[in-house]
Design an enzyme around this catalytic site. Structure first.
Site, PDB file in Angstrom:
ATOM      1  N   SER A  36      10.103  14.024  17.227  1.00 10.12           N
ATOM      2  CA  SER A  36       9.962  15.435  17.605  1.00 10.12           C
ATOM      3  C   SER A  36       8.767  16.116  16.954  1.00 10.12           C
ATOM      4  CB  SER A  36      11.241  16.203  17.239  1.00 10.12           C
ATOM      5  OG  SER A  36      11.497  16.105  15.848  1.00 10.12           O
TER       6      SER A  36
ATOM      7  N   GLY B 116       2.409  13.408  13.476  1.00  6.22           N
ATOM      8  CA  GLY B 116       2.036  12.974  12.130  1.00  6.22           C
ATOM      9  C   GLY B 116       2.418  11.556  11.779  1.00  6.22           C
TER      10      GLY B 116
ATOM     11  N   VAL C 116       4.308   8.056  10.573  1.00  9.87           N
ATOM     12  CA  VAL C 116       4.917   7.661   9.300  1.00  9.87           C
ATOM     13  C   VAL C 116       4.280   8.408   8.142  1.00  9.87           C
ATOM     14  CG1 VAL C 116       5.152   5.747   7.662  1.00  9.87           C
ATOM     15  CG2 VAL C 116       5.682   5.382  10.078  1.00  9.87           C
TER      16      VAL C 116
ATOM     17  N   GLY D 252       9.445  -6.142  -4.309  1.00 14.64           N
ATOM     18  CA  GLY D 252       8.035  -6.011  -3.975  1.00 14.64           C
ATOM     19  C   GLY D 252       7.316  -5.121  -4.958  1.00 14.64           C
ATOM     20  N   GLY D 253       6.311  -5.688  -5.618  1.00  9.40           N
ATOM     21  CA  GLY D 253       5.540  -4.941  -6.608  1.00  9.40           C
ATOM     22  C   GLY D 253       4.249  -4.394  -6.040  1.00  9.40           C
TER      23      GLY D 253
ATOM     24  N   ILE E  51       3.853   0.788  -2.334  1.00  7.46           N
ATOM     25  CA  ILE E  51       5.006   1.595  -1.922  1.00  7.46           C
ATOM     26  C   ILE E  51       6.145   1.470  -2.922  1.00  7.46           C
ATOM     27  CG2 ILE E  51       6.791   1.879  -0.157  1.00  7.46           C
ATOM     28  CD1 ILE E  51       4.723   0.988   1.928  1.00  7.46           C
TER      29      ILE E  51
ATOM     30  N   GLU F  14       8.794  -9.330  -8.137  1.00 14.39           N
ATOM     31  CA  GLU F  14       7.545  -9.609  -7.429  1.00 14.39           C
ATOM     32  C   GLU F  14       7.258 -11.100  -7.512  1.00 14.39           C
ATOM     33  OE1 GLU F  14       4.378 -10.119  -5.506  1.00 14.39           O
ATOM     34  OE2 GLU F  14       5.057  -8.032  -5.522  1.00 14.39           O
TER      35      GLU F  14
ATOM     36  N   ILE G 287       8.453  -4.896   0.906  1.00 12.19           N
ATOM     37  CA  ILE G 287       7.683  -6.144   0.913  1.00 12.19           C
ATOM     38  C   ILE G 287       6.615  -6.160   2.001  1.00 12.19           C
ATOM     39  CG2 ILE G 287       9.484  -7.541  -0.162  1.00 12.19           C
ATOM     40  CD1 ILE G 287      10.300  -8.421   2.672  1.00 12.19           C
TER      41      ILE G 287
ATOM     42  N   HIS H 246     -19.954  17.031 -18.409  1.00 15.81           N
ATOM     43  CA  HIS H 246     -19.242  16.625 -19.620  1.00 15.81           C
ATOM     44  C   HIS H 246     -18.511  17.831 -20.200  1.00 15.81           C
ATOM     45  CE1 HIS H 246     -18.503  14.639 -23.487  1.00 15.81           C
ATOM     46  NE2 HIS H 246     -18.877  15.785 -24.059  1.00 15.81           N
TER      47      HIS H 246
END
Length: 475
Positions: free
Chosen positions: A39, A42, A44, A182-183, A186, A205, A271, A445
């Site tokens: 609806s 954009g 995911v 999964g490393g 996400i 992982e 993953i 700086h």
């Protein structure tokens, strides 16, 4: 109820790649239809990816910084988190951006058709919406149908305690013990959020480091910082997942695998993602789609069917929103008659963890694999006045130079706001800058940003903020 419409261009999917393509087509004077199954516009990224995750990561960062201030004489009480209010804040951010997209679509006279779109022929797409269907006849099409999380057959994904990234972002609860499979980027971003909200986080992982695409020296700085926050099980993989009444039981094998199945309150499966190429009936339009679901394209984003283009996750790695946006612009320009090509020298990658891990151009492992003679120059943030003053002195800025031409070919930054500091390196690579160009550019700086210039000075041998290994030796 059904209707039929005609467009010069139809764009299938309204993620960053899709809406960028549609808006650019409209700006170039093309009658454009944008098809979106949900609806809101954009994709995911805006709805269940990049944007809501950054909203939650902002909350996480504030919590952690408040705790850290105790070492500097400012003590706050224990944070009282209200996940309902946090969720409302996240949704407010998302709604502001998706609403903005809808407004821009109207302003550009882009026709938005909501529903699930599939090809019915080389010049038509059927969009099945709620209560009605629409046939869109087109002269040109741009496929931007995106990707979805990978699901493994031995995992009972139907159990609500087993999450994908979308589930994790819904923030329905904060589990006491969370396993992240999964490393990658996400998983670690979500681990950062849930740790700050009170979860005990463990990460499994299969490779020997998290964020496998990045160089080891950069990742080492990150893992040193999080060693007291996450339990990392590297060179380890999940072999079985069983859902029981009292929790999710996970069996593993490998270097850091527990001897017995471990119980978790929730498991996030992070993953990777798989393209949606096989879900759009592309074969009815004559599209060639490989066994994984990717659509092959040339540098103009054109498929094997000359008037059909494809962009974004569905055309291959890296699956990144900013890559898709540029591909969308190229496809629109080509359809309008311009001779444009997608040929970037670099595509930046960023893990928005704390500290952030960001890299662009060649990594060391890529340079080695390609036989490039290179030299690395690093500037440790422990020598940065701004980093020390901001309590983030464990960061590092790294530049990779071609040994013969001295041109910068890659770079990485690990540290607070590292992703925000990466742009200069990407531009330098695109513009063909050498070490002298960067070193002679005056950087303000004290800033974290000046570490890029100082790393170039290390390579040049003109550094005065560190011991100079290239200094002329006195006889």
């Amino acid at each position: 109820m059904s209707k039929e419409i005609k467009a010069q261009v139809v764009v299938l999917g309204s993620g960053p790649a899709g809406y960028s393509a549609a808006f650019r087509c409209a700006d170039l004077g093309l009658e454009t239809v944008l098809v979106e199954r949900y609806s809101t516009l954009g994709g995911v990224c805006l709805n269940v990816g990049c944007i809501p995750s950054k909203a939650l990561l902002h909350v996480s960062k504030v919590i952690e910084e408040a705790k850290a201030m105790a070492d500097h004489g400012v003590v706050f009480g224990e944070p009282q988190t209200d996940i309902n209010k946090i969720r409302i804040w996240k949704e407010k951010v998302v709604n502001q951006l998706t609403g903005g997209l809808s407004g821009m679509a109207k302003m550009r006279n882009v026709t938005v058709v909501n529903g699930y779109g599939k090809f019915t022929g080389p010049n038509s797409i059927l969009v099945e919406g709620e209560g009605e269907s629409t046939v869109v006849n087109f002269d040109n099409a741009i496929v931007a149908a995106g990707s979805r999380p990978i699901k493994l057959p031995f995992i009972p994904h139907e159990d609500p305690r087993i999450w994908d990234s979308t589930d994790a972002l819904e923030l329905k609860e904060v589990p006491e013990k969370l396993l992240i499979m999964g490393g990658g980027i996400i998983g670690l971003e979500m681990g950062t959020v849930y740790h700050s909200l009170g979860s005990k986080v463990e990460v499994v992982e299969m490779f020997d480091q998290v964020i496998p695409a990045a160089d080891k020296d950069i990742v080492k700085v990150y893992t040193k910082r999080i060693k007291d926050k996450f339990k990392l099980m590297l060179e380890t993989k999940v072999t079985a997942v069983e859902a029981k009444e009292d929790g999710i039981y996970v069996s593993m094998e490998g270097k850091k695998a527990p001897a017995e199945a471990e119980r978790y309150d929730a498991v996030l499966v992070a993953i990777g993602r798989v393209p949606n190429g096989k879900l759009i009936d592309g074969e009815k339009a004559g599209l060639e789609i490989d066994e994984r679901g990717f659509i092959n394209v040339d540098k103009q984003m054109r498929t094997n069917v000359p008037h059909i283009f494809a962009i974004g996750d569905i055309v291959g790695q890296p699956m990144l929103a900013h890559k898709g946006v540029h591909e969308g612009h190229v496809a629109a320009e080509v359809i309008s008659g311009k001779k444009h090509y997608f040929d970037p020298k670099v595509i930046p990658s960023i893990a928005y963890t704390e500290p952030e891990v960001a890299w662009v151009g060649k990594t060391e492992k890529e340079a080695k694999a390609e036989g490039i003679k290179y030299e690395v120059a690093t500037f440790p943030w422990a020598a940065s006045g701004r980093a020390i003053a901001s309590d983030c002195s464990d960061g590092m800025t790294k530049l990779i130079f071609d040994k013969e031409t001295h041109r910068v070919i890659g770079g990485a930054i690990v540290g607070t706001n590292g992703g925000e500091l990466l742009g200069e390196i990407g531009l330098a690579i695109e513009m063909g800058c050498d070490a002298e160009d960067i070193a002679l550019t005056i950087h303000a700086h004290p800033t974290l940003h000046e570490s890029v210039g100082l790393a170039a000075e290390v390579f040049e041998g003109s550094i005065t903020d560190l011991p100079n290994k290239k200094a002329v030796k006195k006889k």
